[in-house]
Each structure stands twice: as C-alpha cells, then as structure tokens.
Design an enzyme around this catalytic site. Structure first.
Site, PDB file in Angstrom:
ATOM      1  N   GLY A  71       0.819  -1.214   0.000  1.00 25.63           N
ATOM      2  CA  GLY A  71       0.000   0.000   0.000  1.00 25.63           C
ATOM      3  C   GLY A  71       0.852   1.262   0.000  1.00 25.63           C
ATOM      4  O   GLY A  71       0.528   2.245  -0.669  1.00 25.63           O
ATOM      5  N   THR A  72       1.950   1.220   0.735  1.00 24.27           N
ATOM      6  CA  THR A  72       2.815   2.400   0.804  1.00 24.27           C
ATOM      7  C   THR A  72       3.370   2.733  -0.573  1.00 24.27           C
ATOM      8  O   THR A  72       3.436   3.911  -0.953  1.00 24.27           O
ATOM      9  CB  THR A  72       3.980   2.132   1.792  1.00 24.27           C
ATOM     10  OG1 THR A  72       3.420   1.793   3.065  1.00 24.27           O
ATOM     11  CG2 THR A  72       4.879   3.345   1.933  1.00 24.27           C
ATOM     12  N   ASN A 155      -6.993   3.942   9.781  1.00 22.61           N
ATOM     13  CA  ASN A 155      -6.459   2.684  10.300  1.00 22.61           C
ATOM     14  C   ASN A 155      -6.552   2.580  11.814  1.00 22.61           C
ATOM     15  O   ASN A 155      -6.626   1.494  12.367  1.00 22.61           O
ATOM     16  CB  ASN A 155      -5.003   2.501   9.859  1.00 22.61           C
ATOM     17  CG  ASN A 155      -4.185   3.769   9.962  1.00 22.61           C
ATOM     18  OD1 ASN A 155      -4.527   4.780   9.344  1.00 22.61           O
ATOM     19  ND2 ASN A 155      -3.130   3.735  10.744  1.00 22.61           N
ATOM     20  N   GLN A 183      -7.402   0.375   4.253  1.00 25.58           N
ATOM     21  CA  GLN A 183      -8.175  -0.224   5.357  1.00 25.58           C
ATOM     22  C   GLN A 183      -9.632  -0.485   4.986  1.00 25.58           C
ATOM     23  O   GLN A 183     -10.274  -1.349   5.574  1.00 25.58           O
ATOM     24  CB  GLN A 183      -8.127   0.679   6.601  1.00 25.58           C
ATOM     25  CG  GLN A 183      -6.766   0.743   7.254  1.00 25.58           C
ATOM     26  CD  GLN A 183      -6.299  -0.588   7.845  1.00 25.58           C
ATOM     27  OE1 GLN A 183      -7.070  -1.533   7.991  1.00 25.58           O
ATOM     28  NE2 GLN A 183      -5.020  -0.670   8.177  1.00 25.58           N
ATOM     29  N   SER A 203      -3.933  -2.693  -0.463  1.00 24.05           N
ATOM     30  CA  SER A 203      -2.833  -3.521   0.026  1.00 24.05           C
ATOM     31  C   SER A 203      -3.346  -4.937   0.275  1.00 24.05           C
ATOM     32  O   SER A 203      -4.385  -5.126   0.923  1.00 24.05           O
ATOM     33  CB  SER A 203      -2.292  -2.923   1.324  1.00 24.05           C
ATOM     34  OG  SER A 203      -1.312  -3.770   1.871  1.00 24.05           O
ATOM     35  N   HIS A 205      -2.134  -7.511   2.113  1.00 25.17           N
ATOM     36  CA  HIS A 205      -2.052  -8.190   3.417  1.00 25.17           C
ATOM     37  C   HIS A 205      -3.110  -7.706   4.409  1.00 25.17           C
ATOM     38  O   HIS A 205      -3.252  -8.284   5.479  1.00 25.17           O
ATOM     39  CB  HIS A 205      -0.640  -8.096   4.006  1.00 25.17           C
ATOM     40  CG  HIS A 205      -0.241  -6.743   4.525  1.00 25.17           C
ATOM     41  ND1 HIS A 205      -0.238  -6.447   5.858  1.00 25.17           N
ATOM     42  CD2 HIS A 205       0.160  -5.623   3.881  1.00 25.17           C
ATOM     43  CE1 HIS A 205       0.176  -5.190   6.021  1.00 25.17           C
ATOM     44  NE2 HIS A 205       0.428  -4.675   4.839  1.00 25.17           N
ATOM     45  N   CYS A 330       4.349   4.560  17.559  1.00 26.97           N
ATOM     46  CA  CYS A 330       5.571   4.077  18.196  1.00 26.97           C
ATOM     47  C   CYS A 330       6.666   3.998  17.146  1.00 26.97           C
ATOM     48  O   CYS A 330       6.557   3.245  16.213  1.00 26.97           O
ATOM     49  CB  CYS A 330       5.326   2.696  18.788  1.00 26.97           C
ATOM     50  SG  CYS A 330       6.784   2.020  19.573  1.00 26.97           S
TER      51      CYS A 330
HETATM   52  N1  PLP Z   1      -2.532   3.144   4.344  1.00 27.70           N
HETATM   53  C1  PLP Z   1      -3.184   2.767   5.442  1.00 27.70           C
HETATM   54  C2  PLP Z   1      -4.458   3.462   5.817  1.00 27.70           C
HETATM   55  C3  PLP Z   1      -2.695   1.738   6.258  1.00 27.70           C
HETATM   56  O1  PLP Z   1      -3.339   1.380   7.359  1.00 27.70           O
HETATM   57  C4  PLP Z   1      -1.488   1.105   5.866  1.00 27.70           C
HETATM   58  C5  PLP Z   1      -0.897   0.028   6.711  1.00 27.70           C
HETATM   59  O2  PLP Z   1      -1.148  -0.058   7.889  1.00 27.70           O
HETATM   60  C6  PLP Z   1      -0.851   1.519   4.688  1.00 27.70           C
HETATM   61  C7  PLP Z   1      -1.394   2.540   3.956  1.00 27.70           C
HETATM   62  C8  PLP Z   1       0.414   0.884   4.232  1.00 27.70           C
HETATM   63  O3  PLP Z   1       0.160  -0.381   3.678  1.00 27.70           O
HETATM   64  P1  PLP Z   1       1.375  -1.426   3.494  1.00 27.70           P
HETATM   65  O4  PLP Z   1       1.653  -1.998   4.830  1.00 27.70           O
HETATM   66  O5  PLP Z   1       0.852  -2.421   2.516  1.00 27.70           O
HETATM   67  O6  PLP Z   1       2.512  -0.643   2.944  1.00 27.70           O
END
Ligand code: PLP
Length: 389
Positions: A71-72, A155, A183, A203, A205, A330
């Site tokens: 996702g990032t 999230n 999410q 994402s 996972h 954290c």
């Molecule tokens: N965006 C949101 C709202 C998330 O909660 C997360 C992960 O917790 C991400 C992006 C990032 O996803 P990834 O872990 O697949 O990089």
C-alpha cells in the site's frame, strides 16, 4: 501454547487458506510474466486473473489496476506532481491531504515538503470540508492545481471519510483526487466510480492476501503518473520490475473471497465488534469508546482506559493471549500520542491510553468470548493501579 485471539486485522490480516494455496502453487511454478514461453504465459495468466479480481473488488476496469509491492508503494506512486489525465499533462503544484492519514501518505512522497498542506479534521476525525473548500479556492485563485488525497477509512479509528463529497468539490476546481483505501477495501463496499476519485490505493495483506503486493487503481485506465522506478515496461510502464507473481496471485484470490461474502461479513463482523464493545462498556464503565457515534468500519474499535498507558494494556492482553494494538504512534522506541487522536483534539491522557481492536475474516464469537475473559482478568488490577497512582 494457549489458544491466541488475534484482534489486529488492521495491522495485517491472517492469510486466507485459498490465498495461501494460490501463493504456494505460484511459488512452486517457474515463470516470469514477461516471458513468451509456456511458463511465462502461465505466470501472466495468474497476474491477469488477479487484476480482474482486484478490479472487481473496487468496481474498476481491470486495465486500471497497477500492481505494486504494498500500500505504501501505491501511495508513493500516486502522490507525484506529474499526472496525465484525459490525454492532458497536468502539473499538480500542491498536495492537500488530511492530518489523520497513514504515514504512507503523510510523508507527501514526491511533493516538496513546502508543497504539502494538511487539512484539519473535526472532533471525530472527519475531514473538515469547509477547510478543503477554503484551501481549494485559495490555490485555484493563485493558479495552483491541487492533488487531493483523503483516506477512505482510518487505520486507528475506522472512521470513514466523506471522500465522494471531497472528490466532487476538488474536481470542480480541476484538482486530481487520490484516496488511500487500504483499510476500507474488503471491509465495506467500494465502487471507484461512485467515490469519484481518480486513484485508489490497496494492500493485499490487509484483506487476507500475502504481504508483498498492493495496487494503485486508476478510474481511467489511460491516466498516468510519473513512475517511481525507471526500467522495464511492466504494469503499463508505471511499475518497472518483474512482478511478484505469487503475492499477486494470492492478492487476487483474497480480493475475490473478500468480495464474495462482503455483505454478510459486514454484518457478521460488525456484530462481533459491537458485542465486545457493549459487553466491555457495561462491565467497565471507565472505558472510553472513541468515535462510537460516527460512520466507521464495522471491524474497528478504538478504546481508552484513562490512566492506563496503552502499551501496558497491550502487553497485559498479549500475556493473556489477546493481540491488540496501541493507538499510539511508536517509532524509534518512543511512544507518543497518536497523530490521529491529537488531530481530533482527544485529550492527551485519553490518547495515551487508546488501544485498537480490529476484526476480520477469521474472527469468531469464540474470539470475542476469549477477549472478554482476558479483559476481565487484566483490567481490575490495571484500574486499581491507575487509581492509586
Ligand atoms: N494506508 C493505510 C491506511 C494503512 O493502514 C497502511 C498500513 O497499515 C498503509 C497505507 C500501508 O500499507 P502497506 O503496509 O501495505 O505498505
């Protein structure tokens, strides 16, 4: 080992058995999706099937799906000034986003730090549309085009943002619109056309796929953004590099499973979450339910026990067999109040004690019963100590 209760689907969901099968099968087979021989064509077939399923999860054209590693990376790909939409090369001068985004968006990625503006949220964590209007008007008047990025669901709290309304207002000023739906996907129905955004991040996972796959979904398959990597022509030239076929295959299977039972899962998971929340609040009136009175994901609960640090409660529950997360950010060993709760104006004492429980496809009533039992074992002692402090 005693049976564990996993209530941290928003961190990562357990892999669905069908997705684990697809992962194992694809791992056992050789083949690069760009090769023309049979092995390569088989890999391409897996990628194409996954593309269809991921597109279907968000009501998109499969040609608009660009696979990434997470996702990032999807957020990084989306958040760039150089965009081509409707055949026109647009340059976005500013990134307008909210103060409650995930770090995947908060960094602003390929925008210069001074070109990123954070819009305020209300006390429940929803984007203030009046602030969006003001910023859009201010930049339009100065001749600056905005890229607007508003997450679909938070999230930490599960709060659902008014993305469709934000997109409508932003498009009226010529802005480009992205939403981080990492999410929300698989937890509530999503139609990219109804949301009206240009791009959506996903994402694998978080929905029961394997780590190692994500996607940026374009509403218009002909839309382009400047790629992050230069290299091969994979993913329409938007994401160079040999595709992670096993994780992409598992992503497709997880997306199909999430879509197949979405409606019934929304009510089943919502009932589990609500049942645990109401039992806890009835037995422990000291517990504060954050954002219980606003539209939120059916799977997420954000609770605080004022006076008890979140990490203390997380560790106590972990020892009692229940996995939950601290709502606090954290990093580098420092625990501070979450930027999400701070942006909402939640008092620090409450913010520092906020924990998140998040449910998903594997959650059962047995999990709720065990979590309740664990709270009963650990809370009275923690409360006594908090009162004595
Ligand atoms: N965006 C949101 C709202 C998330 O909660 C997360 C992960 O917790 C991400 C992006 C990032 O996803 P990834 O872990 O697949 O990089």
């Amino acid at each position: 080992m005693t049976e564990r209760t996993y209530l941290d689907h928003n961190a990562t969901a357990p892999i669905r058995p069908a997705a684990a099968d697809a992962l194992a099968k694809a791992l056992a087979d050789t083949g690069n999706g760009s090769s023309v021989h049979g092995e390569g064509r088989a890999a391409r077939g897996r990628i194409d099937a996954a593309r269809k399923s991921v597109a279907a999860l968000v009501g998109a054209d499969p040609r608009g799906v660009v696979f990434t590693s997470c996702g990032t990376e999807a957020d990084t790909l989306a958040l760039v000034p150089e965009v081509t939409r409707g055949g026109e090369a647009l340059s976005c001068d500013v990134l307008l986003t909210t103060a409650v985004e995930h770090a995947g968006v908060l960094r602003g990625h390929r925008f210069a730090p001074e070109a990123v503006e954070f819009l305020p949220v209300d006390a429940r964590g929803r984007l203030r549309l009046d602030a969006l209007d003001e910023a859009l008007a201010r930049h339009a008047e100065a001749g600056r085009r905005a890229l607007v990025s508003v997450m679909l669901a938070n999230n930490e709290t599960g709060v659902i943002q008014p993305v469709a309304e934000a997109a409508r207002r932003a498009h009226a000023t010529g802005a480009v619109v992205h939403s981080d739906a990492v999410q929300a996907a698989g937890r509530i129905p999503i139609e990219i056309g109804v949301l009206g955004v240009d791009m959506l991040s996903l994402s694998a996972h978080k929905i029961g796929g394997a780590p190692g796959a994500g996607a940026l979904v374009f509403a218009d398959p002909d839309m382009r953004v400047k790629p992050v990597f230069a290299g091969g022509a994979q993913e329409r030239g938007l994401r160079a590099g040999s595709e992670n076929v096993p994780s992409i295959a598992a992503f497709g299977v997880a997306a199909a499973a999430a879509k197949a039972d979405l409606e019934s899962e929304v009510s089943r998971i919502g009932a589990l979450r609500d049942g645990l929340e109401s039992a806890l609040r009835c037995e422990f009136p000291e517990l504060v339910l954050l954002v219980g009175d606003v539209e939120r994901l059916p799977n997420t609960s954000c609770l605080a026990l004022p006076g008890v640090p979140a990490e203390t409660l997380v560790i106590a529950l972990d020892l009692a067999g229940v996995a939950v997360s601290a709502g606090a950010a954290c990093s580098s060993g420092k625990v501070g109040p979450s930027h999400v709760l701070s942006a909402m104006g939640v008092p620090e004492k409450i913010a520092r004690s906020a924990v998140r429980m998040s449910f998903g496809w594997s959650s059962t009533q047995e999990d709720v019963n065990r979590a309740l039992g664990a709270f009963r074992r650990v809370l009275p002692g923690l409360l006594r100590r908090a009162r004595a402090a």
